[in-house]
Write a protein that holds these residues in place. Structure first.
Motif, PDB file in Angstrom:
ATOM      1  N   ARG A  27       0.855  -1.166   0.000  1.00 21.04           N
ATOM      2  CA  ARG A  27       0.000   0.000   0.000  1.00 21.04           C
ATOM      3  C   ARG A  27       0.903   1.231   0.000  1.00 21.04           C
ATOM      4  O   ARG A  27       2.115   1.101   0.162  1.00 21.04           O
ATOM      5  CB  ARG A  27      -0.946   0.015   1.207  1.00 21.04           C
ATOM      6  N   THR A  30       0.482   6.891   2.397  1.00 22.46           N
ATOM      7  CA  THR A  30      -0.517   7.891   2.752  1.00 22.46           C
ATOM      8  C   THR A  30      -1.081   7.618   4.143  1.00 22.46           C
ATOM      9  O   THR A  30      -1.499   6.508   4.446  1.00 22.46           O
ATOM     10  CB  THR A  30      -1.658   7.895   1.727  1.00 22.46           C
ATOM     11  N   GLY A  31      -1.079   8.665   4.982  1.00 20.94           N
ATOM     12  CA  GLY A  31      -1.610   8.532   6.332  1.00 20.94           C
ATOM     13  C   GLY A  31      -0.576   8.120   7.366  1.00 20.94           C
ATOM     14  O   GLY A  31      -0.893   8.028   8.557  1.00 20.94           O
ATOM     15  N   TYR A  32       0.632   7.880   6.929  1.00 21.51           N
ATOM     16  CA  TYR A  32       1.685   7.444   7.849  1.00 21.51           C
ATOM     17  C   TYR A  32       2.772   8.501   7.997  1.00 21.51           C
ATOM     18  O   TYR A  32       2.946   9.372   7.156  1.00 21.51           O
ATOM     19  CB  TYR A  32       2.334   6.150   7.365  1.00 21.51           C
ATOM     20  N   ASN A  33       3.484   8.370   9.100  1.00 20.42           N
ATOM     21  CA  ASN A  33       4.747   9.072   9.294  1.00 20.42           C
ATOM     22  C   ASN A  33       5.841   8.015   9.163  1.00 20.42           C
ATOM     23  O   ASN A  33       5.730   6.924   9.734  1.00 20.42           O
ATOM     24  CB  ASN A  33       4.802   9.720  10.675  1.00 20.42           C
ATOM     25  N   ARG A  52       6.478  13.349   7.839  1.00 18.49           N
ATOM     26  CA  ARG A  52       5.049  13.120   7.677  1.00 18.49           C
ATOM     27  C   ARG A  52       4.755  13.011   6.187  1.00 18.49           C
ATOM     28  O   ARG A  52       5.113  13.906   5.421  1.00 18.49           O
ATOM     29  CB  ARG A  52       4.254  14.264   8.299  1.00 18.49           C
ATOM     30  N   TRP A  53       4.130  11.926   5.776  1.00 17.74           N
ATOM     31  CA  TRP A  53       3.916  11.719   4.359  1.00 17.74           C
ATOM     32  C   TRP A  53       3.051  12.812   3.758  1.00 17.74           C
ATOM     33  O   TRP A  53       3.312  13.294   2.670  1.00 17.74           O
ATOM     34  CB  TRP A  53       3.304  10.353   4.116  1.00 17.74           C
ATOM     35  N   SER A  54       2.014  13.209   4.467  1.00 20.34           N
ATOM     36  CA  SER A  54       1.138  14.281   3.985  1.00 20.34           C
ATOM     37  C   SER A  54       1.659  15.613   4.509  1.00 20.34           C
ATOM     38  O   SER A  54       1.572  15.902   5.688  1.00 20.34           O
ATOM     39  CB  SER A  54      -0.291  14.051   4.474  1.00 20.34           C
ATOM     40  N   ASP A  74       6.741  11.238  -3.718  1.00 19.02           N
ATOM     41  CA  ASP A  74       5.371  10.719  -3.727  1.00 19.02           C
ATOM     42  C   ASP A  74       5.143   9.747  -4.878  1.00 19.02           C
ATOM     43  O   ASP A  74       4.485   8.717  -4.714  1.00 19.02           O
ATOM     44  CB  ASP A  74       4.392  11.891  -3.833  1.00 19.02           C
ATOM     45  N   PRO A 100       1.380   5.874  12.701  1.00 20.16           N
ATOM     46  CA  PRO A 100       0.278   6.783  12.372  1.00 20.16           C
ATOM     47  C   PRO A 100       0.534   8.219  12.801  1.00 20.16           C
ATOM     48  O   PRO A 100      -0.128   9.135  12.315  1.00 20.16           O
ATOM     49  CB  PRO A 100      -0.910   6.181  13.115  1.00 20.16           C
ATOM     50  N   ARG A 101       1.473   8.433  13.725  1.00 19.57           N
ATOM     51  CA  ARG A 101       1.795   9.780  14.179  1.00 19.57           C
ATOM     52  C   ARG A 101       3.308   9.979  14.168  1.00 19.57           C
ATOM     53  O   ARG A 101       4.076   9.015  14.103  1.00 19.57           O
ATOM     54  CB  ARG A 101       1.264  10.016  15.589  1.00 19.57           C
TER      55      ARG A 101
END
Length: 122
Positions: A27, A30-33, A52-54, A74, A100-101
């Motif tokens: 996957r 996205t949404g992960y650090n 941070r990915w985003s 990306d 996640p953070r």
């Protein structure tokens, strides 16, 4: 589930550079650090850097002192760790991990790669 694959380790002389890569499979990031850690023989796993990915916000361990840069691509779903002015004390197995953070504690990361050896000769 995120699968992480590190590459780019090797043997380098002190003062040299290496770029480590951490690619995701299964996957996207996205949404992960994404964090980089290292572990030398007989020592605890140490936080190196995270991004941070985003948004791309990054954070570094105190010892980095401007020598390392974490970045992401990306399109390739890959995180990089550019390491410059390497020192013998940077010798370790380097791991990337996903959480996640934004975290500096290894225990809070959910997914880990297999690690890549970095050896810096004096």
């Amino acid at each position: 589930q995120v699968q992480l694959v590190e590459s780019g380790g090797g043997l380098v002389q002190a003062g040299g550079s290496l770029r480590l890569s951490c690619a995701a499979s299964g996957r996207t990031f996205t949404g992960y650090n994404i964090g980089w850690f290292r572990q030398a023989p007989g020592k605890e796993r140490e936080f190196v850097a995270a991004i941070r990915w985003s948004g791309g916000i990054s954070y570094y361990g105190d010892f980095v002192k401007g020598r390392f840069t974490i970045s992401k691509d990306d399109a390739k779903n890959t995180v990089y760790l550019q390491m410059n002015r390497l020192k013998p004390e940077d010798t370790a197995v380097y791991y990337c991990a996903a959480a996640p953070r934004m975290e500096v504690q290894a225990a809070l990361y959910d997914y880990w790669g297999q690690g890549t050896q970095v050896t810096v000769s004096s």
